[in-house]
Design a protein around this motif. Structure first.
Motif, PDB file in Angstrom:
ATOM      1  N   ASP A 271       1.050  -7.688  -1.859  1.00  0.00           N
ATOM      2  CA  ASP A 271      -0.406  -7.585  -2.011  1.00  0.00           C
ATOM      3  C   ASP A 271      -1.015  -6.640  -0.973  1.00  0.00           C
ATOM      4  OD1 ASP A 271      -0.115  -9.442  -3.996  1.00  0.00           O
ATOM      5  OD2 ASP A 271      -1.041 -11.102  -2.882  1.00  0.00           O
ATOM      6  N   LEU A 272      -0.435  -6.655   0.234  1.00  0.00           N
ATOM      7  CA  LEU A 272      -0.954  -5.847   1.336  1.00  0.00           C
ATOM      8  C   LEU A 272      -0.752  -4.360   1.054  1.00  0.00           C
ATOM      9  CD1 LEU A 272      -1.848  -6.343   4.407  1.00  0.00           C
ATOM     10  CD2 LEU A 272       0.539  -5.922   4.943  1.00  0.00           C
ATOM     11  N   ALA A 273       0.394  -4.015   0.506  1.00  0.00           N
ATOM     12  CA  ALA A 273       0.745  -2.602   0.316  1.00  0.00           C
ATOM     13  C   ALA A 273      -0.093  -1.949  -0.768  1.00  0.00           C
ATOM     14  CB  ALA A 273       2.227  -2.486  -0.023  1.00  0.00           C
ATOM     15  N   GLN A 274      -0.451  -2.730  -1.757  1.00  0.00           N
ATOM     16  CA  GLN A 274      -1.075  -2.161  -2.950  1.00  0.00           C
ATOM     17  C   GLN A 274      -2.357  -1.376  -2.657  1.00  0.00           C
ATOM     18  OE1 GLN A 274      -3.759  -3.293  -5.188  1.00  0.00           O
ATOM     19  NE2 GLN A 274      -3.144  -1.619  -6.565  1.00  0.00           N
ATOM     20  N   PRO A 275      -3.367  -1.947  -1.979  1.00  0.00           N
ATOM     21  CA  PRO A 275      -4.577  -1.165  -1.716  1.00  0.00           C
ATOM     22  C   PRO A 275      -4.363  -0.039  -0.696  1.00  0.00           C
ATOM     23  CG  PRO A 275      -4.755  -3.328  -0.727  1.00  0.00           C
ATOM     24  CD  PRO A 275      -3.513  -3.346  -1.551  1.00  0.00           C
ATOM     25  N   LEU A 276      -3.355  -0.179   0.164  1.00  0.00           N
ATOM     26  CA  LEU A 276      -3.088   0.904   1.120  1.00  0.00           C
ATOM     27  C   LEU A 276      -2.637   2.156   0.371  1.00  0.00           C
ATOM     28  CD1 LEU A 276      -1.303  -0.889   4.083  1.00  0.00           C
ATOM     29  CD2 LEU A 276      -3.453   0.364   4.172  1.00  0.00           C
ATOM     30  N   GLN A 277      -1.981   1.942  -0.747  1.00  0.00           N
ATOM     31  CA  GLN A 277      -1.509   3.090  -1.525  1.00  0.00           C
ATOM     32  C   GLN A 277      -2.602   3.642  -2.429  1.00  0.00           C
ATOM     33  OE1 GLN A 277       1.880   0.454  -2.674  1.00  0.00           O
ATOM     34  NE2 GLN A 277       2.890   2.422  -2.861  1.00  0.00           N
ATOM     35  N   SER A 278      -3.472   2.735  -2.910  1.00  0.00           N
ATOM     36  CA  SER A 278      -4.468   3.155  -3.896  1.00  0.00           C
ATOM     37  C   SER A 278      -5.854   3.352  -3.299  1.00  0.00           C
ATOM     38  CB  SER A 278      -4.572   2.088  -4.995  1.00  0.00           C
ATOM     39  OG  SER A 278      -5.059   0.880  -4.428  1.00  0.00           O
ATOM     40  N   GLY A 279      -6.112   2.765  -2.119  1.00  0.00           N
ATOM     41  CA  GLY A 279      -7.451   2.819  -1.550  1.00  0.00           C
ATOM     42  C   GLY A 279      -8.438   1.939  -2.297  1.00  0.00           C
ATOM     43  N   VAL A 280      -7.955   1.127  -3.213  1.00  0.00           N
ATOM     44  CA  VAL A 280      -8.852   0.240  -3.958  1.00  0.00           C
ATOM     45  C   VAL A 280      -8.688  -1.173  -3.410  1.00  0.00           C
ATOM     46  CG1 VAL A 280      -9.431  -0.724  -6.205  1.00  0.00           C
ATOM     47  CG2 VAL A 280      -8.683   1.658  -6.025  1.00  0.00           C
ATOM     48  N   PHE A 307       5.208 -10.793   6.274  1.00  0.00           N
ATOM     49  CA  PHE A 307       5.864  -9.580   6.777  1.00  0.00           C
ATOM     50  C   PHE A 307       5.483  -8.409   5.885  1.00  0.00           C
ATOM     51  CE2 PHE A 307       8.956  -9.803   3.319  1.00  0.00           C
ATOM     52  CZ  PHE A 307       8.881 -11.155   2.988  1.00  0.00           C
ATOM     53  N   VAL A 308       5.466  -7.223   6.478  1.00  0.00           N
ATOM     54  CA  VAL A 308       5.218  -6.009   5.705  1.00  0.00           C
ATOM     55  C   VAL A 308       6.479  -5.663   4.919  1.00  0.00           C
ATOM     56  CG1 VAL A 308       4.737  -3.530   5.861  1.00  0.00           C
ATOM     57  CG2 VAL A 308       3.469  -5.152   7.303  1.00  0.00           C
ATOM     58  N   ARG A 315      14.989  -1.767   1.668  1.00  0.00           N
ATOM     59  CA  ARG A 315      16.010  -1.136   0.833  1.00  0.00           C
ATOM     60  C   ARG A 315      15.754  -1.384  -0.645  1.00  0.00           C
ATOM     61  NH1 ARG A 315      17.965  -2.260   5.553  1.00  0.00           N
ATOM     62  NH2 ARG A 315      19.422  -0.791   6.480  1.00  0.00           N
ATOM     63  N   GLY A 316      14.611  -1.986  -0.936  1.00  0.00           N
ATOM     64  CA  GLY A 316      14.323  -2.353  -2.320  1.00  0.00           C
ATOM     65  C   GLY A 316      12.883  -2.131  -2.676  1.00  0.00           C
ATOM     66  N   GLU A 317      12.165  -3.247  -2.858  1.00  0.00           N
ATOM     67  CA  GLU A 317      10.842  -3.171  -3.468  1.00  0.00           C
ATOM     68  C   GLU A 317       9.743  -2.585  -2.583  1.00  0.00           C
ATOM     69  OE1 GLU A 317       8.418  -6.985  -3.357  1.00  0.00           O
ATOM     70  OE2 GLU A 317      10.417  -7.848  -3.486  1.00  0.00           O
ATOM     71  N   ALA A 318       9.908  -2.614  -1.267  1.00  0.00           N
ATOM     72  CA  ALA A 318       8.794  -2.216  -0.395  1.00  0.00           C
ATOM     73  C   ALA A 318       8.532  -0.714  -0.465  1.00  0.00           C
ATOM     74  CB  ALA A 318       9.076  -2.634   1.044  1.00  0.00           C
ATOM     75  N   LYS A 319       7.267  -0.356  -0.683  1.00  0.00           N
ATOM     76  CA  LYS A 319       6.890   1.057  -0.774  1.00  0.00           C
ATOM     77  C   LYS A 319       6.420   1.580   0.577  1.00  0.00           C
ATOM     78  CE  LYS A 319       7.272   1.428  -5.353  1.00  0.00           C
ATOM     79  NZ  LYS A 319       7.949   0.117  -5.536  1.00  0.00           N
ATOM     80  N   ILE A 320       5.940   0.676   1.425  1.00  0.00           N
ATOM     81  CA  ILE A 320       5.459   1.103   2.741  1.00  0.00           C
ATOM     82  C   ILE A 320       6.427   0.571   3.795  1.00  0.00           C
ATOM     83  CG2 ILE A 320       3.557   0.987   4.392  1.00  0.00           C
ATOM     84  CD1 ILE A 320       1.635   0.880   2.073  1.00  0.00           C
ATOM     85  N   THR A 321       7.242   1.490   4.320  1.00  0.00           N
ATOM     86  CA  THR A 321       8.251   1.154   5.325  1.00  0.00           C
ATOM     87  C   THR A 321       8.141   2.177   6.444  1.00  0.00           C
ATOM     88  OG1 THR A 321       9.956   2.615   4.441  1.00  0.00           O
ATOM     89  CG2 THR A 321       9.781   0.416   3.430  1.00  0.00           C
ATOM     90  N   TYR A 322       9.071   2.150   7.385  1.00  0.00           N
ATOM     91  CA  TYR A 322       9.049   3.140   8.483  1.00  0.00           C
ATOM     92  C   TYR A 322       9.055   4.568   7.923  1.00  0.00           C
ATOM     93  CZ  TYR A 322      13.827   4.591   7.703  1.00  0.00           C
ATOM     94  OH  TYR A 322      14.943   5.129   7.124  1.00  0.00           O
ATOM     95  N   ALA A 331      -0.411  -0.903   7.680  1.00  0.00           N
ATOM     96  CA  ALA A 331      -0.003  -2.175   7.061  1.00  0.00           C
ATOM     97  C   ALA A 331       0.212  -3.241   8.131  1.00  0.00           C
ATOM     98  CB  ALA A 331       1.273  -1.972   6.242  1.00  0.00           C
ATOM     99  N   ASN A 332       0.874  -2.859   9.213  1.00  0.00           N
ATOM    100  CA  ASN A 332       1.108  -3.825  10.295  1.00  0.00           C
ATOM    101  C   ASN A 332      -0.191  -4.227  10.988  1.00  0.00           C
ATOM    102  OD1 ASN A 332       4.076  -4.553  10.977  1.00  0.00           O
ATOM    103  ND2 ASN A 332       4.174  -2.393  10.363  1.00  0.00           N
ATOM    104  N   VAL A 333      -1.127  -3.279  11.110  1.00  0.00           N
ATOM    105  CA  VAL A 333      -2.430  -3.604  11.712  1.00  0.00           C
ATOM    106  C   VAL A 333      -3.144  -4.647  10.855  1.00  0.00           C
ATOM    107  CG1 VAL A 333      -4.748  -2.694  12.182  1.00  0.00           C
ATOM    108  CG2 VAL A 333      -2.724  -1.432  12.970  1.00  0.00           C
ATOM    109  N   LEU A 334      -3.130  -4.442   9.550  1.00  0.00           N
ATOM    110  CA  LEU A 334      -3.790  -5.416   8.664  1.00  0.00           C
ATOM    111  C   LEU A 334      -3.141  -6.791   8.777  1.00  0.00           C
ATOM    112  CD1 LEU A 334      -4.456  -3.469   5.345  1.00  0.00           C
ATOM    113  CD2 LEU A 334      -6.158  -4.441   6.895  1.00  0.00           C
ATOM    114  N   MET A 335      -1.810  -6.813   8.775  1.00  0.00           N
ATOM    115  CA  MET A 335      -1.113  -8.100   8.843  1.00  0.00           C
ATOM    116  C   MET A 335      -1.414  -8.816  10.159  1.00  0.00           C
ATOM    117  SD  MET A 335       2.955  -8.987   8.667  1.00  0.00           S
ATOM    118  CE  MET A 335       3.417  -8.111  10.156  1.00  0.00           C
ATOM    119  N   LEU A 336      -1.335  -8.078  11.271  1.00  0.00           N
ATOM    120  CA  LEU A 336      -1.553  -8.701  12.582  1.00  0.00           C
ATOM    121  C   LEU A 336      -3.023  -9.015  12.814  1.00  0.00           C
ATOM    122  CD1 LEU A 336       0.988  -6.523  14.576  1.00  0.00           C
ATOM    123  CD2 LEU A 336       1.196  -8.985  14.120  1.00  0.00           C
TER     124      LEU A 336
END
Ligand code: LAG
Ligand code: CA
Length: 502
Positions: A271-280, A307-308, A315-322, A331-336
């Motif tokens: 859920d966290l990654a989705q708006p970071l990619q779309s801005g929505v 976790f982000v 290695r799989g589903e996550a689109k926002i990684t290092y 993403a980490n700022v939002l989570m923390l």
């Protein structure tokens, strides 16, 4: 005994159904109920990092930054091989692996403890190895696929007999998910008292070395009653972190595992990654009439580990990684900055081959690595280079924010262009701008008026005698004004006011 379960979408029914089914297999009900661990601060997963390096990290970075705990990779003897995932094929319960010896493990726990950092070990207890041929483990123990001399023999495994491969082929079947083999890994019969006793022995051994608790690897692949029967034999206060990957429509759901510990909530990072990619930003739809967050399909906050990304999802589903440095920081700022769950920051190493293990010596031992001097993501990593996320200025700054705001609520968010920000009731304000264009956010806040030092650019010690190390933002008349260049984040909190101008 054949187990059948009709399709059910109601979790409450499933919990009951599982209890009934477990009752059929004549297991005594656990008498002692394990209380989930006390709420703790943020943690960090140090993937495939040797024990000696983790001990150094605790003293140099994690303790001072305020990380409360480290999640390690599995400490048990495993199959020999260069791939990282050899760690997930246990050969014995000896604490001797490519990551270090028993003595090194014990020394790490003691040094981290002294630095105020607890250790949570990854416990692989659903299965043993997945090799069809006999072999010798990292510490020299001989084994076969279904025979681990002195530990488990052929009678200790499930042979589900549901598919020709013996593997889990249908995640819509509870019985397959829990009794068949996960990618050919010999599946322990966790309903058996003998198996449970051996597993408890292993976990007790880890506890005797001082760990605070364990991540239960592949918890979804064990009946919740089996996991509870095992962990209820451990001392009260032991932290249990069950890995139950949430899959829409699957019969086994994370909620079944919240009665005896915490659960990794995989939906959160998605859920966290989705708006970071779309801005929505879908914030308004996340609130109910009482202005409380409605986190559909999330376990209760006090049971959730968020976790982000982790070693599997990067290695799989996550689109926002290092690999997406700037967005990864956001993403980490939002989570923390959030008020939900217990966050765990992820720190691994760069890779192009998904199987590639950590840099290792000729004898297969992972090499020590230091994060000294690393203060942010780099543009191009070499394969095997550690990402050192725990050392990044923005991450350490957000650890300070996380501590400063405590458990006060997250207030309704404010948007401008691609940017988004919110207040943590009277104690802090956090914002991200994933877009390219600069944006200015005006965020309502009850923080006292004044100048504040940004901890994302300035780090945990953003405030100095002479001013701020990073950006300065103003709170005036109940509004925090945060100007954010593209692809940046900012956060101010009550304990980091700018010094008065002299
Ligand atoms: C987990 N959680 O439930 C771990 O987080 C995940 O990293 C583990 O998979 C998995 N469950 C088993 O503990 C990893 C790799 C797999 C690897 C497995 C066993 O993601 O790729 O499988 O560990 O080492 C590998 C091969 C398979 C093969 C299997 C058995 O990739 O093709 O069938 O080994 O030889
Ligand atoms: Ca299983």
């Amino acid at each position: 005994m054949p187990r059948t379960l009709t399709v059910a979408t109601f979790t409450g029914f499933l919990v009951t159904a599982v209890a009934v089914l477990a009752g059929c297999s004549a297991q005594p009900a656990p008498t002692e109920h394990v209380e989930p661990g006390e709420a703790t601060g943020a943690g960090v997963q140090l993937f495939q990092l040797p024990w000696t390096s983790i001990a150094d990290e605790c003293e140099q970075t994690l303790g001072p930054a305020g990380f409360a705990w480290v999640l390690t990779s599995p400490p048990n003897e495993h199959i020999v091989g260069e791939q990282w995932w050899t760690s997930y094929q246990p050969v014995s319960h000896r604490i001797e692996s490519r990551l270090g010896t028993r003595e090194e493990f014990a020394d790490m726990v003691a040094r981290c403890d002294a630095a105020g950092v607890e250790i949570v070990a990854d416990a692989v207890i659903n299965h043993m190895t997945g090799q069809n041929t006999a072999g010798t483990g990292f510490a020299g123990t001989a084994f076969e696929h279904y025979d681990y001399p002195g530990l488990y023999g052929p009678g200790d495994f499930h042979y589900c007999g549901l598919a020709a491969s013996g593997d889990i082929e249908d995640y819509g079947s509870r019985e397959q998910v829990q009794d068949c083999e996960l990618v050919n890994l010999a599946d322990l019969d966790t309903s058996s008292e003998a198996v449970r006793a051996k597993t408890v022995g292993y976990l007790d051994d880890l506890l005797s070395l001082g760990v605070a608790g364990v991540r239960v690897d592949a918890a979804k692949h064990m009946a919740a009653d089996d996991v509870e029967a095992i962990v209820s034999q451990l001392p009260g206060g032991t932290r249990i972190l069950s890995e139950v990957i949430r899959g829409a429509g699957e019969p086994v759901q994370p909620e079944e595992y919240t009665g005896f510990g915490d659960v990794f909530e995989f939906t959160y990072g998605r859920d966290l990654a989705q708006p970071l990619q779309s801005g929505v930003w879908s914030d308004p739809t996340l609130r109910d009439a009482d202005d409380e967050y409605v986190r559909a399909q999330h376990v209760p906050s006090d049971r959730a580990i968020v976790f982000v990304d982790n070693h599997d999802t990067e290695r799989g589903e996550a689109k926002i990684t290092y690999k997406r440095g700037d967005l990864y920081v956001l993403a980490n700022v939002l989570m923390l900055g959030d008020d939900y769950g217990t966050p765990v920051v992820y720190s691994g190493y760069a890779f192009t081959d998904r199987d590639a293990g950590p840099r290792a010596d000729e004898d297969g031992r992972a090499q020590d690595a230091s994060c000294a001097g690393v203060d942010g993501p780099v543009d191009a990593y070499e394969d095997g280079e550690r990402t050192c996320v725990q050392s990044w200025t923005a991450i350490r700054g957000m650890l300070a924010f996380h501590d400063a705001v405590g458990d006060v609520h997250r207030m309704p968010g404010v948007e401008s262009g691609d940017a988004y920000g919110f207040e943590r009731a009277g104690r802090g304000v956090v914002a991200v701008n994933p877009g390219e264009a600069a944006e200015t956010l005006e965020i309502p806040t009850t923080m006292p008026a004044g100048d504040y030092c940004d901890v994302v650019s300035g780090g945990p010690d953003a405030t100095t005698e002479d001013g701020c190390r990073g950006a300065v933002f103003i709170v005036d008349d109940g509004v925090a004004t945060l100007k954010l260049p593209g692809r940046t984040a900012a956060a101010i909190h009550i304990d980091a006011a700018a010094p008065p101008a002299s």
